[in-house]
Scaffold this motif. Structure first.
Motif, PDB file in Angstrom:
ATOM      1  N   TYR A  10       0.812  -1.275  -0.106  1.00 48.83           N
ATOM      2  CA  TYR A  10      -0.086   0.085   0.069  1.00 48.83           C
ATOM      3  C   TYR A  10       0.893   1.391   0.124  1.00 48.83           C
ATOM      4  O   TYR A  10       0.682   2.128  -0.922  1.00 48.83           O
ATOM      5  CB  TYR A  10      -1.000   0.052   1.530  1.00 48.83           C
ATOM      6  CG  TYR A  10      -2.038   1.254   1.085  1.00 48.83           C
ATOM      7  CD1 TYR A  10      -3.141   1.079   0.006  1.00 48.83           C
ATOM      8  CD2 TYR A  10      -1.884   2.443   1.473  1.00 48.83           C
ATOM      9  CE1 TYR A  10      -3.773   2.049  -0.027  1.00 48.83           C
ATOM     10  CE2 TYR A  10      -2.549   3.375   1.337  1.00 48.83           C
ATOM     11  CZ  TYR A  10      -3.758   3.228   0.653  1.00 48.83           C
ATOM     12  OH  TYR A  10      -4.537   4.210   0.357  1.00 48.83           O
ATOM     13  N   GLU A  11       1.550   1.382   1.056  1.00 42.71           N
ATOM     14  CA  GLU A  11       2.556   2.454   0.941  1.00 42.71           C
ATOM     15  C   GLU A  11       3.423   2.676  -0.285  1.00 42.71           C
ATOM     16  O   GLU A  11       3.581   3.939  -0.831  1.00 42.71           O
ATOM     17  CB  GLU A  11       3.342   2.570   2.095  1.00 42.71           C
ATOM     18  CG  GLU A  11       2.688   2.974   3.611  1.00 42.71           C
ATOM     19  CD  GLU A  11       1.789   4.310   3.479  1.00 42.71           C
ATOM     20  OE1 GLU A  11       2.546   5.297   3.328  1.00 42.71           O
ATOM     21  OE2 GLU A  11       0.664   4.060   3.429  1.00 42.71           O
ATOM     22  N   ARG A  14       1.091   4.065  -2.830  1.00 41.16           N
ATOM     23  CA  ARG A  14       0.613   5.468  -2.521  1.00 41.16           C
ATOM     24  C   ARG A  14       1.431   6.513  -2.981  1.00 41.16           C
ATOM     25  O   ARG A  14       1.444   7.354  -3.725  1.00 41.16           O
ATOM     26  CB  ARG A  14       0.196   5.298  -1.033  1.00 41.16           C
ATOM     27  CG  ARG A  14      -0.409   6.621  -0.811  1.00 41.16           C
ATOM     28  CD  ARG A  14      -0.980   6.997   0.634  1.00 41.16           C
ATOM     29  NE  ARG A  14       0.220   6.920   1.640  1.00 41.16           N
ATOM     30  CZ  ARG A  14       0.724   8.132   2.134  1.00 41.16           C
ATOM     31  NH1 ARG A  14       0.289   9.349   1.334  1.00 41.16           N
ATOM     32  NH2 ARG A  14       1.473   8.175   2.994  1.00 41.16           N
ATOM     33  N   ARG A  18       1.659   9.441  -5.806  1.00 40.41           N
ATOM     34  CA  ARG A  18       2.092  10.773  -5.553  1.00 40.41           C
ATOM     35  C   ARG A  18       3.260  11.153  -6.582  1.00 40.41           C
ATOM     36  O   ARG A  18       2.938  12.171  -6.851  1.00 40.41           O
ATOM     37  CB  ARG A  18       2.672  10.897  -4.126  1.00 40.41           C
ATOM     38  CG  ARG A  18       1.460  10.592  -2.967  1.00 40.41           C
ATOM     39  CD  ARG A  18       1.837  10.675  -1.618  1.00 40.41           C
ATOM     40  NE  ARG A  18       2.515  12.122  -1.313  1.00 40.41           N
ATOM     41  CZ  ARG A  18       1.987  13.063  -0.855  1.00 40.41           C
ATOM     42  NH1 ARG A  18       0.395  13.009  -0.707  1.00 40.41           N
ATOM     43  NH2 ARG A  18       2.573  14.148  -0.588  1.00 40.41           N
ATOM     44  N   TYR A  29      -1.428  14.975   2.223  1.00 43.19           N
ATOM     45  CA  TYR A  29      -1.142  13.934   2.642  1.00 43.19           C
ATOM     46  C   TYR A  29      -1.795  12.487   1.847  1.00 43.19           C
ATOM     47  O   TYR A  29      -1.293  11.506   1.736  1.00 43.19           O
ATOM     48  CB  TYR A  29      -0.930  13.662   4.223  1.00 43.19           C
ATOM     49  CG  TYR A  29      -0.458  12.226   4.671  1.00 43.19           C
ATOM     50  CD1 TYR A  29       0.985  12.063   4.744  1.00 43.19           C
ATOM     51  CD2 TYR A  29      -1.418  11.124   5.148  1.00 43.19           C
ATOM     52  CE1 TYR A  29       1.290  10.783   5.267  1.00 43.19           C
ATOM     53  CE2 TYR A  29      -0.893  10.135   5.568  1.00 43.19           C
ATOM     54  CZ  TYR A  29       0.426   9.873   5.686  1.00 43.19           C
ATOM     55  OH  TYR A  29       0.850   8.504   6.056  1.00 43.19           O
ATOM     56  N   THR A  30      -3.185  12.803   1.813  1.00 39.84           N
ATOM     57  CA  THR A  30      -4.110  11.769   1.484  1.00 39.84           C
ATOM     58  C   THR A  30      -4.011  11.775  -0.210  1.00 39.84           C
ATOM     59  O   THR A  30      -4.631  10.762  -0.552  1.00 39.84           O
ATOM     60  CB  THR A  30      -5.332  12.114   1.769  1.00 39.84           C
ATOM     61  OG1 THR A  30      -5.700  13.605   1.119  1.00 39.84           O
ATOM     62  CG2 THR A  30      -5.732  12.081   3.318  1.00 39.84           C
ATOM     63  N   TYR A  33      -4.076   8.050  -2.267  1.00 37.03           N
ATOM     64  CA  TYR A  33      -4.814   7.007  -1.518  1.00 37.03           C
ATOM     65  C   TYR A  33      -5.518   6.017  -2.636  1.00 37.03           C
ATOM     66  O   TYR A  33      -5.966   6.875  -3.653  1.00 37.03           O
ATOM     67  CB  TYR A  33      -5.969   7.544  -0.598  1.00 37.03           C
ATOM     68  CG  TYR A  33      -5.225   7.657   0.874  1.00 37.03           C
ATOM     69  CD1 TYR A  33      -3.970   7.947   1.184  1.00 37.03           C
ATOM     70  CD2 TYR A  33      -6.033   7.937   1.945  1.00 37.03           C
ATOM     71  CE1 TYR A  33      -3.399   8.276   2.272  1.00 37.03           C
ATOM     72  CE2 TYR A  33      -5.613   8.213   3.070  1.00 37.03           C
ATOM     73  CZ  TYR A  33      -4.309   8.464   3.339  1.00 37.03           C
ATOM     74  OH  TYR A  33      -3.861   8.699   4.489  1.00 37.03           O
ATOM     75  N   LYS A  35      -7.991   2.846  -3.595  1.00 36.87           N
ATOM     76  CA  LYS A  35      -9.023   1.890  -2.944  1.00 36.87           C
ATOM     77  C   LYS A  35      -8.860   0.454  -3.450  1.00 36.87           C
ATOM     78  O   LYS A  35      -8.842   0.132  -4.497  1.00 36.87           O
ATOM     79  CB  LYS A  35     -10.483   2.121  -3.360  1.00 36.87           C
ATOM     80  CG  LYS A  35     -11.096   3.399  -2.804  1.00 36.87           C
ATOM     81  CD  LYS A  35     -12.542   3.975  -3.581  1.00 36.87           C
ATOM     82  CE  LYS A  35     -12.868   5.112  -2.857  1.00 36.87           C
ATOM     83  NZ  LYS A  35     -13.564   5.082  -1.628  1.00 36.87           N
ATOM     84  N   ALA A  74      -3.843   9.440  14.023  1.00 36.65           N
ATOM     85  CA  ALA A  74      -3.601   8.536  13.027  1.00 36.65           C
ATOM     86  C   ALA A  74      -3.959   7.182  13.324  1.00 36.65           C
ATOM     87  O   ALA A  74      -4.151   6.402  12.225  1.00 36.65           O
ATOM     88  CB  ALA A  74      -2.035   8.673  12.985  1.00 36.65           C
ATOM     89  N   GLY A  77      -7.390   6.869  12.415  1.00 30.30           N
ATOM     90  CA  GLY A  77      -7.770   6.910  10.979  1.00 30.30           C
ATOM     91  C   GLY A  77      -7.286   5.695  10.264  1.00 30.30           C
ATOM     92  O   GLY A  77      -7.996   5.147   9.369  1.00 30.30           O
ATOM     93  N   SER A  78      -6.257   5.149  10.694  1.00 30.59           N
ATOM     94  CA  SER A  78      -5.699   3.739  10.209  1.00 30.59           C
ATOM     95  C   SER A  78      -6.609   2.688  10.363  1.00 30.59           C
ATOM     96  O   SER A  78      -7.047   1.722   9.612  1.00 30.59           O
ATOM     97  CB  SER A  78      -4.472   3.591  10.764  1.00 30.59           C
ATOM     98  OG  SER A  78      -3.895   2.235  10.179  1.00 30.59           O
ATOM     99  N   GLN A  81      -9.613   3.119   8.143  1.00 28.48           N
ATOM    100  CA  GLN A  81      -9.301   2.689   6.716  1.00 28.48           C
ATOM    101  C   GLN A  81      -9.284   0.812   6.814  1.00 28.48           C
ATOM    102  O   GLN A  81      -9.867   0.369   5.583  1.00 28.48           O
ATOM    103  CB  GLN A  81      -7.762   3.211   6.482  1.00 28.48           C
ATOM    104  CG  GLN A  81      -7.621   3.189   4.937  1.00 28.48           C
ATOM    105  CD  GLN A  81      -6.337   3.804   4.868  1.00 28.48           C
ATOM    106  OE1 GLN A  81      -5.367   3.612   5.277  1.00 28.48           O
ATOM    107  NE2 GLN A  81      -6.314   4.464   3.695  1.00 28.48           N
TER     108      GLN A  81
END
Length: 192
Positions: A10-11, A14, A18, A29-30, A33, A35, A74, A77-78, A81
């Motif tokens: 994922y990172e 992402r 970016r 930051y988002t 992202y 799906k 954080a 939020g994680s 998600q």
């Protein structure tokens, strides 16, 4: 039916989005992202020209899990998600706690931290290799530019599995592409 399992770093995905589609210095930051289920369906669909019998059977998302040093916002939020992703059919989140390195000190004590994912690539590599050995899929689609995954991909290829690698890519960012040496009767496809 050809069983397709999608493995998403994922990172890595992402940050790749970016870098290729935005401005990492200015975008929020988002930005970047994705799906996971929608991305996996797109990757499955891209291969239907070669194999129309493809069926998405699993989506694995690999991401570090924030701890107290990231702050409660954080962490919450994680957690939201992860819950959202896992509420979708076929999606499994695979995570490990983030490791924190001090970046600033005051009076000899750390006051700021930088979070790092540790063990996520190993977890992903194990799932790719063990899944191939256990015949959990026919095709592994690996969404990552991390060349550390090459040995796991080679294991899957040696087990007779088809492997497709995918990552955001553009001519302006050619280094984002994973390179996996292919020898013998292996079949590797690179997409995106």
């Amino acid at each position: 039916m050809t069983r397709v399992a999608v493995f998403i770093d994922y990172e890595n995905t992402r940050f790749g989005a970016r870098e290729v589609f935005g401005d990492p210095q200015r975008d929020p930051y988002t930005f970047g992202y994705v799906k996971p289920l929608r991305l996996a369906l797109l990757l499955k669909q891209l291969g239907e020209k070669v194999d129309p019998a493809r069926e998405l059977t699993a989506v694995y998302v690999y991401r570090g899990r924030p701890g107290p040093k990231s702050g409660s916002r954080a962490q919450a939020g994680s957690a939201r998600q992860f819950d959202e992703w896992e509420s979708q059919p076929l999606v499994s989140v695979r995570s490990r706690p983030l490791r924190y390195q001090p970046t600033a000190w005051s009076l000899g004590k750390p006051t700021a931290w930088r979070a790092e994912e540790k063990g996520i690539d190993v977890l992903m590599a194990l799932d790719i290799a063990i899944g191939a050995r256990d015949d959990n899929y026919d095709i592994a689609v690996v969404m990552s530019a991390d060349s550390d995954l090459a040995p796991a991909i080679e294991v899957a290829l040696d087990a007779g599995k088809r492997v497709e690698t995918a990552m955001w890519w553009s001519p302006d960012h050619p280094h984002r592409r994973m390179r996996v040496p292919v020898t013998g009767p292996r079949f590797l496809v690179q997409v995106l």
